[in-house]
Design a protein around this motif. Structure first.
Motif, PDB file in Angstrom:
ATOM      1  N   ARG A  84      31.821  17.718  30.698  1.00 61.06           N
ATOM      2  CA  ARG A  84      31.419  18.327  31.962  1.00 61.06           C
ATOM      3  C   ARG A  84      32.629  18.439  32.866  1.00 61.06           C
ATOM      4  O   ARG A  84      33.502  17.571  32.883  1.00 61.06           O
ATOM      5  CB  ARG A  84      30.343  17.468  32.641  1.00 61.06           C
ATOM      6  N   PHE A  85      32.691  19.514  33.634  1.00 67.67           N
ATOM      7  CA  PHE A  85      33.844  19.732  34.509  1.00 67.67           C
ATOM      8  C   PHE A  85      34.003  18.575  35.481  1.00 67.67           C
ATOM      9  O   PHE A  85      35.121  18.113  35.736  1.00 67.67           O
ATOM     10  CB  PHE A  85      33.684  21.043  35.277  1.00 67.67           C
ATOM     11  N   THR A  86      32.912  18.074  36.031  1.00 62.65           N
ATOM     12  CA  THR A  86      33.009  16.982  37.009  1.00 62.65           C
ATOM     13  C   THR A  86      33.509  15.693  36.366  1.00 62.65           C
ATOM     14  O   THR A  86      34.175  14.893  37.017  1.00 62.65           O
ATOM     15  CB  THR A  86      31.645  16.738  37.678  1.00 62.65           C
ATOM     16  N   THR A  87      33.194  15.489  35.087  1.00 61.65           N
ATOM     17  CA  THR A  87      33.711  14.312  34.376  1.00 61.65           C
ATOM     18  C   THR A  87      35.217  14.436  34.199  1.00 61.65           C
ATOM     19  O   THR A  87      35.964  13.476  34.419  1.00 61.65           O
ATOM     20  CB  THR A  87      33.034  14.170  33.001  1.00 61.65           C
ATOM     21  N   TRP A  88      35.665  15.613  33.804  1.00 53.76           N
ATOM     22  CA  TRP A  88      37.099  15.876  33.655  1.00 53.76           C
ATOM     23  C   TRP A  88      37.805  15.703  34.998  1.00 53.76           C
ATOM     24  O   TRP A  88      38.864  15.082  35.086  1.00 53.76           O
ATOM     25  CB  TRP A  88      37.284  17.294  33.121  1.00 53.76           C
ATOM     26  N   ALA A  89      37.212  16.238  36.053  1.00 53.01           N
ATOM     27  CA  ALA A  89      37.815  16.154  37.385  1.00 53.01           C
ATOM     28  C   ALA A  89      37.902  14.715  37.875  1.00 53.01           C
ATOM     29  O   ALA A  89      38.865  14.342  38.568  1.00 53.01           O
ATOM     30  CB  ALA A  89      37.008  17.000  38.370  1.00 53.01           C
ATOM     31  N   SER A  90      36.927  13.899  37.504  1.00 56.41           N
ATOM     32  CA  SER A  90      36.903  12.505  37.959  1.00 56.41           C
ATOM     33  C   SER A  90      38.101  11.710  37.456  1.00 56.41           C
ATOM     34  O   SER A  90      38.546  10.755  38.107  1.00 56.41           O
ATOM     35  CB  SER A  90      35.613  11.823  37.503  1.00 56.41           C
ATOM     36  N   LYS A  91      38.642  12.107  36.316  1.00 56.77           N
ATOM     37  CA  LYS A  91      39.807  11.392  35.771  1.00 56.77           C
ATOM     38  C   LYS A  91      41.008  11.515  36.700  1.00 56.77           C
ATOM     39  O   LYS A  91      41.814  10.585  36.811  1.00 56.77           O
ATOM     40  CB  LYS A  91      40.148  11.932  34.380  1.00 56.77           C
ATOM     41  N   PHE A  92      41.124  12.657  37.371  1.00 56.71           N
ATOM     42  CA  PHE A  92      42.224  12.842  38.316  1.00 56.71           C
ATOM     43  C   PHE A  92      42.070  11.887  39.498  1.00 56.71           C
ATOM     44  O   PHE A  92      43.054  11.338  39.999  1.00 56.71           O
ATOM     45  CB  PHE A  92      42.253  14.288  38.819  1.00 56.71           C
ATOM     46  N   VAL A  93      40.840  11.694  39.941  1.00 58.57           N
ATOM     47  CA  VAL A  93      40.590  10.791  41.076  1.00 58.57           C
ATOM     48  C   VAL A  93      40.930   9.357  40.705  1.00 58.57           C
ATOM     49  O   VAL A  93      41.598   8.644  41.461  1.00 58.57           O
ATOM     50  CB  VAL A  93      39.112  10.861  41.506  1.00 58.57           C
ATOM     51  N   ILE A  94      40.464   8.929  39.549  1.00 54.70           N
ATOM     52  CA  ILE A  94      40.689   7.547  39.116  1.00 54.70           C
ATOM     53  C   ILE A  94      42.182   7.273  39.000  1.00 54.70           C
ATOM     54  O   ILE A  94      42.677   6.219  39.420  1.00 54.70           O
ATOM     55  CB  ILE A  94      39.963   7.288  37.787  1.00 54.70           C
ATOM     56  N   PHE A  95      42.922   8.232  38.431  1.00 60.51           N
ATOM     57  CA  PHE A  95      44.375   8.074  38.325  1.00 60.51           C
ATOM     58  C   PHE A  95      45.007   7.970  39.711  1.00 60.51           C
ATOM     59  O   PHE A  95      45.878   7.120  39.946  1.00 60.51           O
ATOM     60  CB  PHE A  95      44.966   9.263  37.557  1.00 60.51           C
ATOM     61  N   ASN A  96      44.581   8.820  40.636  1.00 58.27           N
ATOM     62  CA  ASN A  96      45.164   8.804  41.971  1.00 58.27           C
ATOM     63  C   ASN A  96      44.840   7.530  42.732  1.00 58.27           C
ATOM     64  O   ASN A  96      45.679   7.019  43.474  1.00 58.27           O
ATOM     65  CB  ASN A  96      44.675  10.025  42.761  1.00 58.27           C
ATOM     66  N   VAL A  97      43.632   7.009  42.561  1.00 58.45           N
ATOM     67  CA  VAL A  97      43.290   5.739  43.209  1.00 58.45           C
ATOM     68  C   VAL A  97      44.193   4.631  42.684  1.00 58.45           C
ATOM     69  O   VAL A  97      44.738   3.833  43.460  1.00 58.45           O
ATOM     70  CB  VAL A  97      41.810   5.378  42.984  1.00 58.45           C
ATOM     71  N   ALA A  98      44.367   4.570  41.364  1.00 60.45           N
ATOM     72  CA  ALA A  98      45.213   3.536  40.772  1.00 60.45           C
ATOM     73  C   ALA A  98      46.642   3.620  41.307  1.00 60.45           C
ATOM     74  O   ALA A  98      47.257   2.608  41.664  1.00 60.45           O
ATOM     75  CB  ALA A  98      45.207   3.666  39.251  1.00 60.45           C
ATOM     76  N   THR A  99      47.156   4.840  41.385  1.00 62.01           N
ATOM     77  CA  THR A  99      48.524   5.039  41.880  1.00 62.01           C
ATOM     78  C   THR A  99      48.647   4.609  43.331  1.00 62.01           C
ATOM     79  O   THR A  99      49.601   3.910  43.716  1.00 62.01           O
ATOM     80  CB  THR A  99      48.922   6.520  41.750  1.00 62.01           C
ATOM     81  N   LYS A 100      47.682   4.985  44.155  1.00 63.27           N
ATOM     82  CA  LYS A 100      47.764   4.676  45.579  1.00 63.27           C
ATOM     83  C   LYS A 100      47.541   3.197  45.853  1.00 63.27           C
ATOM     84  O   LYS A 100      48.145   2.638  46.774  1.00 63.27           O
ATOM     85  CB  LYS A 100      46.767   5.541  46.349  1.00 63.27           C
ATOM     86  N   VAL A 101      46.686   2.557  45.066  1.00 62.27           N
ATOM     87  CA  VAL A 101      46.484   1.116  45.226  1.00 62.27           C
ATOM     88  C   VAL A 101      47.771   0.368  44.891  1.00 62.27           C
ATOM     89  O   VAL A 101      48.161  -0.569  45.594  1.00 62.27           O
ATOM     90  CB  VAL A 101      45.316   0.632  44.339  1.00 62.27           C
ATOM     91  N   ASN A 102      48.453   0.800  43.823  1.00 60.19           N
ATOM     92  CA  ASN A 102      49.720   0.161  43.462  1.00 60.19           C
ATOM     93  C   ASN A 102      50.764   0.346  44.556  1.00 60.19           C
ATOM     94  O   ASN A 102      51.485  -0.586  44.913  1.00 60.19           O
ATOM     95  CB  ASN A 102      50.249   0.745  42.146  1.00 60.19           C
ATOM     96  N   ARG A 103      50.834   1.564  45.086  1.00 61.39           N
ATOM     97  CA  ARG A 103      51.787   1.836  46.171  1.00 61.39           C
ATOM     98  C   ARG A 103      51.464   0.977  47.396  1.00 61.39           C
ATOM     99  O   ARG A 103      52.360   0.427  48.043  1.00 61.39           O
ATOM    100  CB  ARG A 103      51.750   3.313  46.548  1.00 61.39           C
ATOM    101  N   HIS A 104      50.183   0.882  47.705  1.00 59.68           N
ATOM    102  CA  HIS A 104      49.750   0.096  48.856  1.00 59.68           C
ATOM    103  C   HIS A 104      50.135  -1.368  48.673  1.00 59.68           C
ATOM    104  O   HIS A 104      50.615  -2.025  49.605  1.00 59.68           O
ATOM    105  CB  HIS A 104      48.239   0.223  49.021  1.00 59.68           C
ATOM    106  N   PHE A 105      49.920  -1.887  47.470  1.00 61.43           N
ATOM    107  CA  PHE A 105      50.253  -3.279  47.186  1.00 61.43           C
ATOM    108  C   PHE A 105      51.739  -3.537  47.405  1.00 61.43           C
ATOM    109  O   PHE A 105      52.128  -4.509  48.054  1.00 61.43           O
ATOM    110  CB  PHE A 105      49.880  -3.613  45.735  1.00 61.43           C
ATOM    111  N   TRP A 106      52.584  -2.664  46.882  1.00 57.76           N
ATOM    112  CA  TRP A 106      54.020  -2.864  47.001  1.00 57.76           C
ATOM    113  C   TRP A 106      54.480  -2.761  48.447  1.00 57.76           C
ATOM    114  O   TRP A 106      55.315  -3.551  48.900  1.00 57.76           O
ATOM    115  CB  TRP A 106      54.756  -1.843  46.136  1.00 57.76           C
ATOM    116  N   ARG A 107      53.929  -1.809  49.183  1.00 57.90           N
ATOM    117  CA  ARG A 107      54.361  -1.644  50.570  1.00 57.90           C
ATOM    118  C   ARG A 107      53.899  -2.810  51.444  1.00 57.90           C
ATOM    119  O   ARG A 107      54.609  -3.255  52.335  1.00 57.90           O
ATOM    120  CB  ARG A 107      53.839  -0.324  51.114  1.00 57.90           C
ATOM    121  N   ARG A 108      52.693  -3.294  51.187  1.00 57.61           N
ATOM    122  CA  ARG A 108      52.150  -4.350  52.025  1.00 57.61           C
ATOM    123  C   ARG A 108      52.790  -5.699  51.722  1.00 57.61           C
ATOM    124  O   ARG A 108      53.007  -6.511  52.616  1.00 57.61           O
ATOM    125  CB  ARG A 108      50.631  -4.450  51.827  1.00 57.61           C
TER     126      ARG A 108
END
Length: 211
Positions: A84-108
């Motif tokens: 499903r297109f929404t399932t495929w699209a969700s993978k982009f969100v999950i990747f971006n959350v992981a990336t931003k959480v890591n960035r947040h951890f390092w900055r904080r």
């Protein structure tokens, strides 16, 4: 999968997101809340580990959903319709959350990315007491190979990203470089280390073939 064979709903998403305004705007307005819901769920799942809550968590979710929407729009040609297109699209969100959480951890936490604590490498191996000495010996061998074989730049990138787990894009910002440039530095560093560890008998000969 041929576009004609796609599920009608999948085909609608692809066509509308690729269209000119206002169809594209309407499709984005429909997709964004779905992406945000996934982003919030993923951010909440990761929150306890990093002690995130409230506005910080909301901000990460909104940024991840917005960046995912942009990435999806730029990569519509990669969607093959197997899911499903929404399932495929969700993978982009999950990747971006992981990336931003890591960035947040390092900055904080202001982790010293250049710090060389080689015991961290040993701790990543899930072994019994009888194997701990071998793991410590391997970590020492990697440390010695880094010292002998890498340039200062290669050493810095390897220690920051591999040993300390710093996100590559955040290191690029810190050093005023680019993700691709640092990835090339890391690739060359890994290749040198594999050759050295094979030569010293710590890795099998086959390890150099894929380098």
């Amino acid at each position: 999968m041929d576009e004609a064979e796609m599920d009608p709903d999948n085909r609608r998403w692809v066509h509308d997101l690729a269209a000119d305004s206002p169809r594209r705007n309407a499709a984005c307005a429909e997709l964004y809340p779905l992406l945000l819901r996934v982003a919030k769920s993923e951010a909440r799942r990761r929150a306890p580990v990093l002690d995130l809550s409230g506005p910080e968590l909301e901000d990460i979710a909104h940024q991840a959903a917005s960046d995912a929407l942009m990435a999806i729009s730029e990569r519509l040609d990669r969607f093959r319709g197997e899911a499903r297109f929404t399932t495929w699209a969700s993978k982009f969100v999950i990747f971006n959350v992981a990336t931003k959480v890591n960035r947040h951890f390092w900055r904080r936490n202001e982790v010293p990315y250049e710090q060389e604590d080689w015991s961290r490498l040993s701790s990543r191996f899930d072994v019994g007491p009888e194997e701990e000495a071998q793991v410590r010996e391997f970590a020492a061998a990697v440390s010695a190979a880094v010292e002998r074989n890498l340039t200062d730049r290669q050493r810095l990138v390897f220690v920051a990203t591999v040993l300390n787990g710093m996100p590559m894009d955040l290191l690029a910002e810190e050093l005023g470089s680019t993700h691709n440039a640092l990835y090339k530095v890391l690739f060359d560093a890994r290749r040198k280390l594999r050759i050295a560890l094979v030569s010293d008998g710590y890795l099998p000969e086959a390890s150099t073939k894929s380098a």
